[in-house]
Enzyme design. Sequence first.
Site, PDB file in Angstrom:
ATOM      1  N   GLN A  23       0.817  -1.210   0.000  1.00  0.00           N
ATOM      2  CA  GLN A  23       0.000   0.000   0.000  1.00  0.00           C
ATOM      3  C   GLN A  23       0.859   1.273   0.000  1.00  0.00           C
ATOM      4  OE1 GLN A  23      -2.389   0.965   3.509  1.00  0.00           O
ATOM      5  NE2 GLN A  23      -3.939   1.710   2.095  1.00  0.00           N
ATOM      6  N   TYR A  27       1.150   3.916  -3.117  1.00  0.00           N
ATOM      7  CA  TYR A  27       0.727   5.304  -2.946  1.00  0.00           C
ATOM      8  C   TYR A  27       1.881   6.282  -3.194  1.00  0.00           C
ATOM      9  CZ  TYR A  27      -0.982   9.637  -0.990  1.00  0.00           C
ATOM     10  OH  TYR A  27      -1.334  10.940  -0.836  1.00  0.00           O
ATOM     11  N   SER A  79       9.123  19.006   0.291  1.00  0.00           N
ATOM     12  CA  SER A  79       7.790  19.377  -0.173  1.00  0.00           C
ATOM     13  C   SER A  79       6.724  18.574   0.576  1.00  0.00           C
ATOM     14  CB  SER A  79       7.679  19.146  -1.680  1.00  0.00           C
ATOM     15  OG  SER A  79       6.500  19.778  -2.150  1.00  0.00           O
ATOM     16  N   ALA A  80       5.492  19.089   0.522  1.00  0.00           N
ATOM     17  CA  ALA A  80       4.388  18.450   1.254  1.00  0.00           C
ATOM     18  C   ALA A  80       4.032  17.111   0.641  1.00  0.00           C
ATOM     19  CB  ALA A  80       3.166  19.359   1.202  1.00  0.00           C
ATOM     20  N   TYR A 138      -4.908  22.429   1.082  1.00  0.00           N
ATOM     21  CA  TYR A 138      -5.941  22.004   0.148  1.00  0.00           C
ATOM     22  C   TYR A 138      -7.207  22.722   0.585  1.00  0.00           C
ATOM     23  CZ  TYR A 138      -3.485  18.103  -2.141  1.00  0.00           C
ATOM     24  OH  TYR A 138      -2.633  17.326  -2.896  1.00  0.00           O
ATOM     25  N   ASP A 166      -3.311  22.361  -8.287  1.00  0.00           N
ATOM     26  CA  ASP A 166      -3.276  21.445  -9.442  1.00  0.00           C
ATOM     27  C   ASP A 166      -4.085  20.179  -9.215  1.00  0.00           C
ATOM     28  OD1 ASP A 166      -1.683  20.055  -7.663  1.00  0.00           O
ATOM     29  OD2 ASP A 166       0.183  20.436  -8.730  1.00  0.00           O
ATOM     30  N   HIS A 256       2.914  18.334  -9.454  1.00  0.00           N
ATOM     31  CA  HIS A 256       2.539  17.399  -8.389  1.00  0.00           C
ATOM     32  C   HIS A 256       3.299  16.077  -8.534  1.00  0.00           C
ATOM     33  CE1 HIS A 256      -0.942  17.403  -5.399  1.00  0.00           C
ATOM     34  NE2 HIS A 256      -0.392  16.231  -5.160  1.00  0.00           N
ATOM     35  N   ASP A 292       9.425  22.144  -8.116  1.00  0.00           N
ATOM     36  CA  ASP A 292       9.634  20.773  -7.630  1.00  0.00           C
ATOM     37  C   ASP A 292       9.288  19.774  -8.718  1.00  0.00           C
ATOM     38  OD1 ASP A 292       6.902  19.799  -7.614  1.00  0.00           O
ATOM     39  OD2 ASP A 292       6.573  20.776  -5.690  1.00  0.00           O
ATOM     40  N   GLY A 293       9.707  18.530  -8.498  1.00  0.00           N
ATOM     41  CA  GLY A 293       9.416  17.449  -9.442  1.00  0.00           C
ATOM     42  C   GLY A 293      10.676  16.889 -10.065  1.00  0.00           C
ATOM     43  N   GLY A 294      11.021  15.662  -9.688  1.00  0.00           N
ATOM     44  CA  GLY A 294      12.139  14.974 -10.329  1.00  0.00           C
ATOM     45  C   GLY A 294      13.523  15.395  -9.872  1.00  0.00           C
ATOM     46  N   VAL A 295      13.603  16.189  -8.819  1.00  0.00           N
ATOM     47  CA  VAL A 295      14.909  16.654  -8.327  1.00  0.00           C
ATOM     48  C   VAL A 295      15.535  15.550  -7.475  1.00  0.00           C
ATOM     49  CG1 VAL A 295      16.078  18.369  -6.892  1.00  0.00           C
ATOM     50  CG2 VAL A 295      14.139  19.042  -8.344  1.00  0.00           C
TER      51      VAL A 295
END
Length: 369
Positions: A23, A27, A79-80, A138, A166, A256, A292-295
Amino acid sequence: PDIDSLVNIYDFEFLASQILTKQAWSYYSSAADDEVTHRENHAAYHRIFFKPRILVNVKEVDTSTTMLGEKVGVPFYVSATALCKLGNPKEGEKDIARGCGESDVKPVQMISTLASCSLQEIVEAAPSKEQIQWFQLYVNSDRKITEDLIKNVEKLGLKAIFVTVDAPSLGNREKDAKVKFTNSNGAKAMEKSKVKESKGASRALSSFIDPALNWDDIIEFKKKTKLPIVIKGVQCVEDVLKAAEIGVAGVVLSNHGGRQLDFSRAPIEVLAETMPVLREKKLDDKIEIFIDGGVRRGTDILKALCLGAKGVGLGRPFLYSNSCYGKEGVKKAIELLKDELEMSMRLLGVTSIDQLSEKYLDLSTIHGR
Ligand code: FNR
């Protein structure tokens, strides 16, 4: 394995893939549809090359910088991410707070609305007075709940609110959807939302998020809090300009982590496209640009800073390090990234973050230019 045997961020990911529950792994690791954006986020960094300068005295290197007016030891932040207890059932987000606070450089921790510990627990777990925490918001369809949340964030002393924009509807994460969400470790986060169905953790948690959220709401939030507001999940230069126009403190160029709209572009290329426009309109001093993303590497962080980012966020790497080793893992991940960053700065021929600029990059291979 002994934590000292881990040499880079990928080692945490591999280990997590071996030891996490089905799980948690589904996720954490999943992304939308064919996961093209998820792969591209990282791959885009591989198309960018440096132009190092030689014979610079790089004996002393300083990685500190500022974000949203506060001094920070490193230009990257956590990041969150929701549900840290899926991977670290006892301590969850508290161990991220501890890892950040106990490290030398104390990166900022952004705390998710869907954290699996209460906000107060995570704030109280933070061991250092100097460490900074931000809140990721959110927005609830019931605005009263969101307003109360903002008041609580202010009361607890967090330093900024990052409104995620997003996710008006949740991305199609198939790996995750195949595993029913039953784990009690999501209980705290589930209290905050209304669980509709049991088709994976993501879907179970997200039903409260308001799909009607729009620019007017952001303008309203700005009036309701003195904290800096940053819009998280901006994906094109037009929206960065709009954000600057309404006067928010910053934006995060982010998709995201590839978990929302597949075939969204890599944030590093959106950044390459955005900064010249901001400079031309003399807005680059008015709004801070995060990404952020892929760092995964010190060099990735350096490339984003050269292109004009103020701060660089990492999501999964801290989920994995926290899941494998708790706060020690978080500390180790921070140390690895900081060491890579320092070494790469030396090899590039710079001694401080403010020296970084596009002149250190070969721009000819970057899409968006
Ligand atoms: C996220 N992300 C996210 N973002 C957000 O604003 N609120 C949230 O609750 C979450 N939750 C979350 C859970 C998991 C498991 C992941 C992987 C990501 C997105 C996150 O903040 C960030 O944008 C991406 O994770 C960055 O990509 P990388 O570093 O994971 O490649």
